[in-house]
Design a protein around this motif. Structure first.
Motif, PDB file in Angstrom:
ATOM      1  N   SER A   1      14.099  34.613 101.034  1.00 14.41           N
ATOM      2  CA  SER A   1      15.143  33.664 100.619  1.00 14.41           C
ATOM      3  C   SER A   1      16.515  34.322 100.650  1.00 14.41           C
ATOM      4  CB  SER A   1      14.854  33.142  99.214  1.00 14.41           C
ATOM      5  OG  SER A   1      13.684  32.395  99.202  1.00 14.41           O
ATOM      6  N   VAL A   2      16.592  35.562 100.198  1.00 13.74           N
ATOM      7  CA  VAL A   2      17.877  36.273 100.217  1.00 13.74           C
ATOM      8  C   VAL A   2      18.316  36.519 101.658  1.00 13.74           C
ATOM      9  CG1 VAL A   2      18.976  38.492  99.676  1.00 13.74           C
ATOM     10  CG2 VAL A   2      17.622  37.326  97.959  1.00 13.74           C
ATOM     11  N   LEU A   3      17.368  36.909 102.507  1.00 15.22           N
ATOM     12  CA  LEU A   3      17.711  37.146 103.910  1.00 15.22           C
ATOM     13  C   LEU A   3      18.151  35.864 104.614  1.00 15.22           C
ATOM     14  CD1 LEU A   3      14.936  39.663 104.997  1.00 15.22           C
ATOM     15  CD2 LEU A   3      17.359  40.126 104.578  1.00 15.22           C
ATOM     16  N   ALA A   4      17.673  34.727 104.133  1.00 15.20           N
ATOM     17  CA  ALA A   4      18.065  33.446 104.718  1.00 15.20           C
ATOM     18  C   ALA A   4      19.422  32.974 104.204  1.00 15.20           C
ATOM     19  CB  ALA A   4      17.013  32.390 104.423  1.00 15.20           C
ATOM     20  N   GLY A   5      19.984  33.682 103.238  1.00 19.94           N
ATOM     21  CA  GLY A   5      21.316  33.343 102.752  1.00 19.94           C
ATOM     22  C   GLY A   5      21.348  32.625 101.427  1.00 19.94           C
ATOM     23  N   ALA A   6      20.234  32.535 100.740  1.00 14.92           N
ATOM     24  CA  ALA A   6      20.199  31.868  99.439  1.00 14.92           C
ATOM     25  C   ALA A   6      20.823  32.780  98.378  1.00 14.92           C
ATOM     26  CB  ALA A   6      18.766  31.540  99.051  1.00 14.92           C
ATOM     27  N   PRO A   7      21.456  32.195  97.366  1.00 18.58           N
ATOM     28  CA  PRO A   7      21.976  33.020  96.267  1.00 18.58           C
ATOM     29  C   PRO A   7      20.836  33.687  95.497  1.00 18.58           C
ATOM     30  CG  PRO A   7      22.650  30.707  96.024  1.00 18.58           C
ATOM     31  CD  PRO A   7      21.761  30.790  97.206  1.00 18.58           C
ATOM     32  N   TRP A   8      21.167  34.759  94.760  1.00 19.46           N
ATOM     33  CA  TRP A   8      20.144  35.535  94.046  1.00 19.46           C
ATOM     34  C   TRP A   8      19.368  34.688  93.047  1.00 19.46           C
ATOM     35  CZ3 TRP A   8      18.219  40.058  95.256  1.00 19.46           C
ATOM     36  CH2 TRP A   8      18.956  40.895  96.088  1.00 19.46           C
ATOM     37  N   ALA A   9      20.068  33.808  92.346  1.00 17.31           N
ATOM     38  CA  ALA A   9      19.383  32.988  91.339  1.00 17.31           C
ATOM     39  C   ALA A   9      18.340  32.079  91.992  1.00 17.31           C
ATOM     40  CB  ALA A   9      20.394  32.142  90.572  1.00 17.31           C
ATOM     41  N   GLN A  10      18.686  31.515  93.117  1.00 16.40           N
ATOM     42  CA  GLN A  10      17.740  30.657  93.810  1.00 16.40           C
ATOM     43  C   GLN A  10      16.571  31.472  94.363  1.00 16.40           C
ATOM     44  OE1 GLN A  10      19.521  28.349  96.907  1.00 16.40           O
ATOM     45  NE2 GLN A  10      17.623  27.281  97.414  1.00 16.40           N
ATOM     46  N   ALA A  11      16.844  32.687  94.821  1.00 21.43           N
ATOM     47  CA  ALA A  11      15.777  33.550  95.338  1.00 21.43           C
ATOM     48  C   ALA A  11      14.806  33.939  94.228  1.00 21.43           C
ATOM     49  CB  ALA A  11      16.376  34.788  95.985  1.00 21.43           C
TER      50      ALA A  11
ATOM     51  N   THR B   1      12.687  30.965  93.540  1.00 18.91           N
ATOM     52  CA  THR B   1      11.726  30.815  94.631  1.00 18.91           C
ATOM     53  C   THR B   1      10.571  31.793  94.459  1.00 18.91           C
ATOM     54  OG1 THR B   1      13.472  30.098  96.131  1.00 18.91           O
ATOM     55  CG2 THR B   1      11.437  30.894  97.134  1.00 18.91           C
ATOM     56  N   GLY B   2      10.894  33.030  94.117  1.00 16.79           N
ATOM     57  CA  GLY B   2       9.856  34.033  93.882  1.00 16.79           C
ATOM     58  C   GLY B   2       8.970  33.669  92.705  1.00 16.79           C
ATOM     59  N   ALA B   3       9.566  33.143  91.643  1.00 17.21           N
ATOM     60  CA  ALA B   3       8.780  32.750  90.473  1.00 17.21           C
ATOM     61  C   ALA B   3       7.834  31.599  90.813  1.00 17.21           C
ATOM     62  CB  ALA B   3       9.708  32.350  89.321  1.00 17.21           C
ATOM     63  N   GLY B   4       8.322  30.646  91.576  1.00 16.76           N
ATOM     64  CA  GLY B   4       7.460  29.541  91.994  1.00 16.76           C
ATOM     65  C   GLY B   4       6.329  30.012  92.894  1.00 16.76           C
TER      66      GLY B   4
END
Length: 66
Positions: free
Chosen positions: A36-46, A49-52
């Motif tokens: 997600s981070v490599l795709a350009g998502a902000p850290w909070a969203q990443a 995403t990891g938690a989900g």
């Protein structure tokens, strides 16, 4: 000489099954968050995403690993 003391072997904190499920959940969560981070998502969203991904993987692996 005195008697040898025998100490009971303590039970493990986690079973092998639980450790494997949690390990794969953590690996999957790190992979999902990192991608997600490599795709350009902000850290909070990443992180979310990891938690989900962690919750989904743990639930899935718990169901299939007998």
């Amino acid at each position: 000489m005195g008697r040898r003391r025998t100490y009971p072997i303590p039970e493990p904190l986690l079973s092998l099954r639980a450790a494997v499920i949690l390990l794969f959940g953590i690996v999957g969560a790190c992979a999902a968050g990192g991608l997600s981070v490599l795709a350009g998502a902000p850290w909070a969203q990443a992180v979310l995403t990891g938690a989900g991904a962690f919750l989904a993987l743990v639930a899935f692996l718990d169901a299939i690993i007998g």
